[in-house]
Design a protein around this motif. Sequence first.
Motif, short mmCIF file in Angstrom:
data_model
loop_
_atom_site.label_atom_id
_atom_site.label_comp_id
_atom_site.label_asym_id
_atom_site.label_seq_id
_atom_site.Cartn_x
_atom_site.Cartn_y
_atom_site.Cartn_z
N SER A 122 -19.96 -63.46 -29.22
CA SER A 122 -19.70 -64.87 -29.00
C SER A 122 -18.73 -65.30 -29.90
O SER A 122 -18.82 -64.80 -30.82
N SER A 126 -13.41 -72.04 -30.64
CA SER A 126 -12.05 -71.72 -29.81
C SER A 126 -11.59 -72.91 -29.34
O SER A 126 -10.31 -73.13 -29.06
N ARG A 127 -12.40 -73.90 -29.14
CA ARG A 127 -11.79 -75.30 -28.68
C ARG A 127 -11.66 -76.30 -29.59
O ARG A 127 -11.24 -77.34 -29.25
N GLU A 133 -11.36 -69.71 -35.69
CA GLU A 133 -12.33 -69.22 -34.67
C GLU A 133 -13.47 -68.23 -35.92
O GLU A 133 -12.93 -67.72 -36.82
N SER A 135 -16.59 -65.38 -35.05
CA SER A 135 -17.00 -64.22 -33.94
C SER A 135 -18.32 -63.68 -34.64
O SER A 135 -18.52 -63.49 -35.79
N LEU A 175 -19.68 -69.67 -27.78
CA LEU A 175 -19.70 -69.74 -26.29
C LEU A 175 -19.20 -67.98 -26.08
O LEU A 175 -18.98 -67.24 -26.87
N VAL A 180 -14.43 -67.57 -23.58
CA VAL A 180 -12.99 -67.86 -24.53
C VAL A 180 -12.09 -67.14 -23.89
O VAL A 180 -10.77 -67.61 -23.81
N GLU A 183 -10.37 -68.81 -20.79
CA GLU A 183 -9.84 -70.00 -21.05
C GLU A 183 -8.14 -69.59 -21.90
O GLU A 183 -7.33 -70.34 -21.71
N ARG A 184 -8.29 -68.74 -22.82
CA ARG A 184 -7.00 -68.29 -23.15
C ARG A 184 -6.04 -67.70 -22.14
O ARG A 184 -4.75 -68.05 -22.17
#
Length: 193
Positions: A122, A126-127, A133, A135, A175, A180, A183-184
């Motif tokens: 996860s 990222s938003r 970010e 991880s 997320l 992620v 979205e990228r």
Amino acid sequence: MRIFKQILAPLIAAVFLSGCGATPPHPSELPPVSQQELTELTNGILALGDNIDPEEAARAARIAYEYPRELAVEYGITDSPLTHNSKVNLGLRTRGLCWHWADDLEARLAQENFKTLDLHRSIANSRKPLRIEHSTVLVGRKGSGLYETLVLDPWRNGGLLFWAPPLEDKRYEWLPVEVVFAERRAKKAKQGL
């Protein structure tokens, strides 16, 4: 400008962020894992659903607590996580970014070939453009989705494990990596990259 991005910006960030996050104890001073910690995480894993092998849950809990302490020594952790990140980014340390912890812990847990547990990855923040970010690896029952797991995060405390259900982690909004990455890709496509 390139020198600023590569050298000066991380140095300035290290100075300003050196107070962010607690400086963990030196790896040689990490307290031993207590039976209570192991029992609580084992019970947390077992509570994720029926048909979880108690021995597998106990083994996963032991590895999740003990292996990051080995990594703290290997990574040379002596500073807060953000300061250590700066050292890695400057080439002063080779490993210790959050994704290193996640990769290494996930690989170690995967060696166990669990039959009743699944591992997930996860990403948080990222938003949130003003946050870095983060991880981590998560553990859940076989067939579980991301939000039916437990976050296993050794990065935020320099080798001392933090764990919680993802939705109860007040510090990060987790997320699935697939979301992620999608979205990228969509953002790059929109920008024509």
